[in-house]
Design a protein around this motif. Structure first.
Motif, PDB file in Angstrom:
ATOM      1  N   ALA A  25       0.830  -1.204   0.000  1.00  0.00           N
ATOM      2  CA  ALA A  25       0.000   0.000   0.000  1.00  0.00           C
ATOM      3  C   ALA A  25       0.867   1.258   0.000  1.00  0.00           C
ATOM      4  O   ALA A  25       1.917   1.306   0.636  1.00  0.00           O
ATOM      5  CB  ALA A  25      -0.917   0.010   1.221  1.00  0.00           C
ATOM      6  N   THR A  26       0.410   2.261  -0.714  1.00  0.00           N
ATOM      7  CA  THR A  26       1.065   3.570  -0.645  1.00  0.00           C
ATOM      8  C   THR A  26       0.420   4.342   0.508  1.00  0.00           C
ATOM      9  O   THR A  26      -0.656   3.972   0.997  1.00  0.00           O
ATOM     10  CB  THR A  26       0.870   4.367  -1.943  1.00  0.00           C
ATOM     11  OG1 THR A  26      -0.518   4.691  -2.081  1.00  0.00           O
ATOM     12  CG2 THR A  26       1.366   3.596  -3.151  1.00  0.00           C
ATOM     13  N   LEU A  27       1.058   5.417   0.902  1.00  0.00           N
ATOM     14  CA  LEU A  27       0.480   6.238   1.959  1.00  0.00           C
ATOM     15  C   LEU A  27      -0.831   6.850   1.492  1.00  0.00           C
ATOM     16  O   LEU A  27      -1.771   6.993   2.275  1.00  0.00           O
ATOM     17  CB  LEU A  27       1.473   7.302   2.416  1.00  0.00           C
ATOM     18  CG  LEU A  27       2.741   6.731   3.074  1.00  0.00           C
ATOM     19  CD1 LEU A  27       3.696   7.856   3.437  1.00  0.00           C
ATOM     20  CD2 LEU A  27       2.412   5.905   4.284  1.00  0.00           C
ATOM     21  N   ASP A  28      -0.919   7.196   0.219  1.00  0.00           N
ATOM     22  CA  ASP A  28      -2.179   7.711  -0.344  1.00  0.00           C
ATOM     23  C   ASP A  28      -3.281   6.662  -0.237  1.00  0.00           C
ATOM     24  O   ASP A  28      -4.415   6.984   0.122  1.00  0.00           O
ATOM     25  CB  ASP A  28      -2.009   8.121  -1.810  1.00  0.00           C
ATOM     26  CG  ASP A  28      -1.351   9.474  -1.978  1.00  0.00           C
ATOM     27  OD1 ASP A  28      -1.324  10.260  -1.005  1.00  0.00           O
ATOM     28  OD2 ASP A  28      -0.849   9.748  -3.080  1.00  0.00           O
ATOM     29  N   ASP A  29      -2.938   5.405  -0.543  1.00  0.00           N
ATOM     30  CA  ASP A  29      -3.915   4.319  -0.430  1.00  0.00           C
ATOM     31  C   ASP A  29      -4.487   4.248   0.985  1.00  0.00           C
ATOM     32  O   ASP A  29      -5.655   3.935   1.185  1.00  0.00           O
ATOM     33  CB  ASP A  29      -3.287   2.952  -0.739  1.00  0.00           C
ATOM     34  CG  ASP A  29      -2.869   2.778  -2.182  1.00  0.00           C
ATOM     35  OD1 ASP A  29      -3.359   3.538  -3.049  1.00  0.00           O
ATOM     36  OD2 ASP A  29      -2.038   1.882  -2.445  1.00  0.00           O
ATOM     37  N   LEU A  30      -3.630   4.527   1.961  1.00  0.00           N
ATOM     38  CA  LEU A  30      -4.017   4.416   3.367  1.00  0.00           C
ATOM     39  C   LEU A  30      -4.650   5.691   3.913  1.00  0.00           C
ATOM     40  O   LEU A  30      -5.075   5.728   5.064  1.00  0.00           O
ATOM     41  CB  LEU A  30      -2.792   4.042   4.209  1.00  0.00           C
ATOM     42  CG  LEU A  30      -2.112   2.720   3.834  1.00  0.00           C
ATOM     43  CD1 LEU A  30      -0.814   2.552   4.598  1.00  0.00           C
ATOM     44  CD2 LEU A  30      -3.045   1.537   4.082  1.00  0.00           C
ATOM     45  N   GLY A  31      -4.661   6.733   3.093  1.00  0.00           N
ATOM     46  CA  GLY A  31      -5.256   7.990   3.537  1.00  0.00           C
ATOM     47  C   GLY A  31      -4.344   8.822   4.421  1.00  0.00           C
ATOM     48  O   GLY A  31      -4.810   9.691   5.160  1.00  0.00           O
ATOM     49  N   VAL A  32      -3.044   8.573   4.349  1.00  0.00           N
ATOM     50  CA  VAL A  32      -2.082   9.342   5.142  1.00  0.00           C
ATOM     51  C   VAL A  32      -1.678  10.569   4.332  1.00  0.00           C
ATOM     52  O   VAL A  32      -1.108  10.444   3.246  1.00  0.00           O
ATOM     53  CB  VAL A  32      -0.837   8.495   5.502  1.00  0.00           C
ATOM     54  CG1 VAL A  32       0.174   9.316   6.262  1.00  0.00           C
ATOM     55  CG2 VAL A  32      -1.252   7.264   6.306  1.00  0.00           C
ATOM     56  N   ASP A  33      -1.974  11.752   4.877  1.00  0.00           N
ATOM     57  CA  ASP A  33      -1.634  12.990   4.182  1.00  0.00           C
ATOM     58  C   ASP A  33      -0.211  13.428   4.525  1.00  0.00           C
ATOM     59  O   ASP A  33       0.515  12.733   5.243  1.00  0.00           O
ATOM     60  CB  ASP A  33      -2.645  14.091   4.508  1.00  0.00           C
ATOM     61  CG  ASP A  33      -2.682  14.458   5.990  1.00  0.00           C
ATOM     62  OD1 ASP A  33      -1.810  14.005   6.766  1.00  0.00           O
ATOM     63  OD2 ASP A  33      -3.591  15.212   6.375  1.00  0.00           O
ATOM     64  N   SER A  34       0.203  14.578   4.020  1.00  0.00           N
ATOM     65  CA  SER A  34       1.579  15.032   4.222  1.00  0.00           C
ATOM     66  C   SER A  34       1.889  15.270   5.703  1.00  0.00           C
ATOM     67  O   SER A  34       2.994  14.960   6.164  1.00  0.00           O
ATOM     68  CB  SER A  34       1.870  16.287   3.404  1.00  0.00           C
ATOM     69  OG  SER A  34       0.968  17.318   3.747  1.00  0.00           O
ATOM     70  N   LEU A  35       0.939  15.791   6.455  1.00  0.00           N
ATOM     71  CA  LEU A  35       1.162  15.978   7.891  1.00  0.00           C
ATOM     72  C   LEU A  35       1.308  14.630   8.585  1.00  0.00           C
ATOM     73  O   LEU A  35       2.195  14.446   9.428  1.00  0.00           O
ATOM     74  CB  LEU A  35       0.010  16.770   8.522  1.00  0.00           C
ATOM     75  CG  LEU A  35       0.117  17.007  10.029  1.00  0.00           C
ATOM     76  CD1 LEU A  35       1.398  17.753  10.379  1.00  0.00           C
ATOM     77  CD2 LEU A  35      -1.096  17.755  10.535  1.00  0.00           C
TER      78      LEU A  35
END
Length: 88
Positions: free
Chosen positions: A28-38
């Motif tokens: 999973a990418t961070l985008d896939d997981l809903g993790v934003d830049s913060l």
């Protein structure tokens, strides 16, 4: 029982994604997981604190960083490398 680097990194990412660690796929990418830049920056700080390492990370331009954040597996590999380098 001591957690592996992978388990600890997944737990940190899961916390930022507001998910259970078992729901975090290594691909999973961070985008896939809903993790934003913060969330990413907070995860990096948590990784540094957990492993007592310094992550070479450019929050303004992650693509220019030596710390690969393309997916969870890449982040685990990058942390394992930094932990191994710290031990030598």
């Amino acid at each position: 029982m001591t957690k592996t680097v992978a388990e600890q990194v997944i737990a940190i990412i899961a916390e930022q994604a507001l998910m259970e660690p078992g729901d975090v796929s290594p691909d999973a990418t961070l985008d896939d997981l809903g993790v934003d830049s913060l969330g990413l920056v907070e995860a990096v700080f948590a990784i540094e604190e957990t492993f007592d390492i310094s992550v070479p990370f450019n929050a303004n331009d992650p693509a220019q960083s030596e710390f690969d954040i393309s997916n969870v597996r890449a982040m685990i590999a990058a942390v394992e490398k930094l932990v191994a380098e710290k031990g030598t």
